[in-house]
Design a protein around this motif. Structure first.
Motif, PDB file in Angstrom:
ATOM      1  N   ALA A  35      37.049  48.927  48.034  1.00 13.69           N
ATOM      2  CA  ALA A  35      38.399  49.113  48.566  1.00 13.69           C
ATOM      3  C   ALA A  35      39.302  47.938  48.214  1.00 13.69           C
ATOM      4  CB  ALA A  35      38.348  49.287  50.081  1.00 13.69           C
ATOM      5  N   GLU A  36      40.475  48.220  47.698  1.00  9.94           N
ATOM      6  CA  GLU A  36      41.473  47.178  47.413  1.00  9.94           C
ATOM      7  C   GLU A  36      42.373  46.916  48.615  1.00  9.94           C
ATOM      8  OE1 GLU A  36      41.555  45.419  44.735  1.00  9.94           O
ATOM      9  OE2 GLU A  36      40.303  46.553  43.334  1.00  9.94           O
ATOM     10  N   HIS A  37      42.517  47.910  49.481  1.00  8.31           N
ATOM     11  CA  HIS A  37      43.339  47.790  50.680  1.00  8.31           C
ATOM     12  C   HIS A  37      42.679  48.592  51.796  1.00  8.31           C
ATOM     13  CE1 HIS A  37      46.588  46.141  48.190  1.00  8.31           C
ATOM     14  NE2 HIS A  37      46.352  47.145  47.354  1.00  8.31           N
ATOM     15  N   ALA A  38      42.942  48.190  53.041  1.00  9.80           N
ATOM     16  CA  ALA A  38      42.426  48.933  54.187  1.00  9.80           C
ATOM     17  C   ALA A  38      43.376  50.047  54.568  1.00  9.80           C
ATOM     18  CB  ALA A  38      42.241  47.991  55.375  1.00  9.80           C
ATOM     19  N   GLN A  39      42.818  51.154  55.004  1.00 10.21           N
ATOM     20  CA  GLN A  39      43.614  52.201  55.611  1.00 10.21           C
ATOM     21  C   GLN A  39      43.815  51.869  57.089  1.00 10.21           C
ATOM     22  OE1 GLN A  39      41.658  55.911  54.645  1.00 10.21           O
ATOM     23  NE2 GLN A  39      41.812  55.551  52.439  1.00 10.21           N
ATOM     24  N   ALA A  40      44.684  52.641  57.752  1.00  5.72           N
ATOM     25  CA  ALA A  40      45.102  52.280  59.110  1.00  5.72           C
ATOM     26  C   ALA A  40      43.932  52.206  60.088  1.00  5.72           C
ATOM     27  CB  ALA A  40      46.140  53.284  59.604  1.00  5.72           C
ATOM     28  N   ASP A  41      42.885  53.010  59.871  1.00  6.85           N
ATOM     29  CA  ASP A  41      41.766  53.048  60.817  1.00  6.85           C
ATOM     30  C   ASP A  41      40.554  52.272  60.322  1.00  6.85           C
ATOM     31  OD1 ASP A  41      41.074  54.717  58.747  1.00  6.85           O
ATOM     32  OD2 ASP A  41      40.270  56.318  60.019  1.00  6.85           O
ATOM     33  N   GLU A  42      40.748  51.362  59.363  1.00  3.10           N
ATOM     34  CA  GLU A  42      39.619  50.628  58.781  1.00  3.10           C
ATOM     35  C   GLU A  42      39.680  49.138  59.085  1.00  3.10           C
ATOM     36  OE1 GLU A  42      38.391  53.155  54.810  1.00  3.10           O
ATOM     37  OE2 GLU A  42      40.052  51.723  54.643  1.00  3.10           O
ATOM     38  N   GLY A  79      37.074  41.474  53.081  1.00  4.94           N
ATOM     39  CA  GLY A  79      37.612  41.082  51.793  1.00  4.94           C
ATOM     40  C   GLY A  79      36.638  40.303  50.936  1.00  4.94           C
ATOM     41  N   PHE A  80      37.066  40.063  49.702  1.00  6.08           N
ATOM     42  CA  PHE A  80      36.326  39.206  48.772  1.00  6.08           C
ATOM     43  C   PHE A  80      37.299  38.735  47.703  1.00  6.08           C
ATOM     44  CE2 PHE A  80      34.001  38.501  44.790  1.00  6.08           C
ATOM     45  CZ  PHE A  80      33.079  37.552  45.199  1.00  6.08           C
ATOM     46  N   GLY A  81      37.272  37.436  47.415  1.00  5.26           N
ATOM     47  CA  GLY A  81      38.156  36.895  46.381  1.00  5.26           C
ATOM     48  C   GLY A  81      39.615  37.144  46.709  1.00  5.26           C
ATOM     49  N   ALA A  82      40.345  37.706  45.748  1.00  7.52           N
ATOM     50  CA  ALA A  82      41.777  37.929  45.919  1.00  7.52           C
ATOM     51  C   ALA A  82      42.100  39.033  46.912  1.00  7.52           C
ATOM     52  CB  ALA A  82      42.417  38.249  44.567  1.00  7.52           C
ATOM     53  N   VAL A  83      41.135  39.870  47.227  1.00  8.17           N
ATOM     54  CA  VAL A  83      41.344  40.942  48.206  1.00  8.17           C
ATOM     55  C   VAL A  83      41.078  40.373  49.599  1.00  8.17           C
ATOM     56  CG1 VAL A  83      40.642  43.229  48.974  1.00  8.17           C
ATOM     57  CG2 VAL A  83      40.669  42.696  46.535  1.00  8.17           C
ATOM     58  N   SER A  84      42.120  40.244  50.390  1.00  9.12           N
ATOM     59  CA  SER A  84      41.968  39.664  51.726  1.00  9.12           C
ATOM     60  C   SER A  84      41.576  40.756  52.718  1.00  9.12           C
ATOM     61  CB  SER A  84      43.260  38.991  52.166  1.00  9.12           C
ATOM     62  OG  SER A  84      44.319  39.928  52.198  1.00  9.12           O
ATOM     63  N   GLY A  85      41.270  40.355  53.941  1.00 10.83           N
ATOM     64  CA  GLY A  85      40.875  41.330  54.948  1.00 10.83           C
ATOM     65  C   GLY A  85      40.888  40.733  56.331  1.00 10.83           C
ATOM     66  N   ASP A  86      40.355  41.482  57.300  1.00  8.91           N
ATOM     67  CA  ASP A  86      40.204  40.953  58.656  1.00  8.91           C
ATOM     68  C   ASP A  86      39.223  39.781  58.656  1.00  8.91           C
ATOM     69  OD1 ASP A  86      41.742  43.003  60.369  1.00  8.91           O
ATOM     70  OD2 ASP A  86      40.483  44.252  59.088  1.00  8.91           O
ATOM     71  N   VAL A  87      38.215  39.876  57.820  1.00 12.22           N
ATOM     72  CA  VAL A  87      37.307  38.773  57.502  1.00 12.22           C
ATOM     73  C   VAL A  87      37.094  38.817  56.000  1.00 12.22           C
ATOM     74  CG1 VAL A  87      36.140  38.786  59.741  1.00 12.22           C
ATOM     75  CG2 VAL A  87      35.245  40.195  57.891  1.00 12.22           C
TER      76      VAL A  87
END
Length: 320
Positions: free
Chosen positions: A248-255, A259-267
């Protein structure tokens, strides 16, 4: 309605992995009980491997299928040689990678004294010499071979902290030795050494197939699986209990986004794109996703190279 035996577990006894904790752990193990012990990979649910009843305690605590063999932990090569037939290939791999995150599947000696359930009916045994000082202290001071799969309920996310063990197993484990967060965070590489020659990578891990091939001087065998030969080969494993979307490159609203590398996330597994850091953080991130309010988990792409192959192996099984 049938209650879930793993829901809301009562907390187990947790002790520091110091001299007193090790002594307490040995007393529990000698009596046939179970102890969660830190290793350099993940926490293991240990019991003496030479007693049927003790091994049954592992299967009972984890809810583990009895066709899934266990890894037996030993303090050194000499102890391994008393349990299994070690040829020159096994000795070369042990010299290169023990103590450490490599498990060898080799022919079991008829006089090994190991409980049959350890091998799940197979003529082989999976052996590892761990590097963690707490596990080494328990092995050396007890003098016992210890069966020790990951200290979590079967199929769930592997534990990298004592808190993960407590949340998953509760008082189904007699004692937890708290040695802090594990260093490598992903289970050992498993290699099957064929009696007729050749070898197979049964489970990828911190030690890569290329490193093993360099020691043995030949590549791993190719072809279909021979069935369950070692732990971690079930199609669905390491599951967080909710749907997982990979790449996944981006999260959907219910996800919940990992993240990893340039793809950020909640963690993130590693903001720097460091695969070793990602392996160490893998299960902590999956535990965070499992506990999050979002009903689904999305995970950024991870390169399938080096230890990345082991990370992606765990992620595919988590998503199955």
């Amino acid at each position: 309605m049938t209650s879930n035996p793993f829901s809301d577990p009562l907390p187990p006894e947790i002790r520091p992995a110091d001299d007193d904790g090790v002594a307490a752990a040995i007393a529990v193990l000698a009596a046939g009980g179970t102890v969660a012990v830190p290793t350099e990979t993940v926490y293991g649910l240990a019991a003496r491997a030479d007693r049927d009843a003790a091994v049954a305690g592992i299967y009972r605590a984890k809810g583990r299928p009895d066709f899934n063999p266990l890894i037996v932990h030993v303090p050194d090569l000499a102890a391994a040689g008393r349990l299994a037939v070690l040829d020159d290939r096994a000795k070369a791999l042990a010299a290169a990678f023990w103590p450490g995150a490599l498990t060898l599947v080799v022919p079991r000696r008829p006089d090994s004294g190991l409980a049959p359930a350890v091998s799940a009916g197979l003529p082989t045994v999976a052996l590892r010499c761990p590097a963690h000082p707490a596990m080494q202290a328990v092995l050396r001071q007890s003098g016992l071979p210890l069966a020790a799969p990951s200290a979590n309920r079967s199929g769930a996310i592997s534990p990298t902290t004592a808190a993960h063990v407590a949340a998953s197993l509760g008082r189904r484990v007699d004692l937890v030795l708290d040695g802090g967060e594990t260093r490598q965070g992903i289970e050992s590489t498993i290699v099957g050494l064929r009696p007729e020659g050749g070898w197979a990578l049964l489970r990828p891990g911190p030690i890569t197939g290329a490193e093993i091939a360099a020691v043995l001087g030949e590549e791993a065998e190719q072809g279909p699986s021979r069935g369950i030969e070692a732990p971690g080969q079930l199609a669905s494993h390491y599951a967080p209990g909710k749907p997982v979307r990979l790449g996944a490159e981006h999260a959907q609203a219910d996800e919940f986004m990992i993240g990893f590398g340039a793809v950020s996330g909640d963690v993130t597994l590693s903001a720097q794109g460091d695969l070793a850091e990602a392996a160490a953080r893998l299960y902590a991130c999956l535990h965070a996703g499992a506990a999050a309010r979002q009903p689904r988990i999305a995970i950024a792409p991870v390169p399938d190279e080096g230890i990345g192959a082991a990370i992606n192996d765990r992620l595919r099984r988590a998503a199955a």
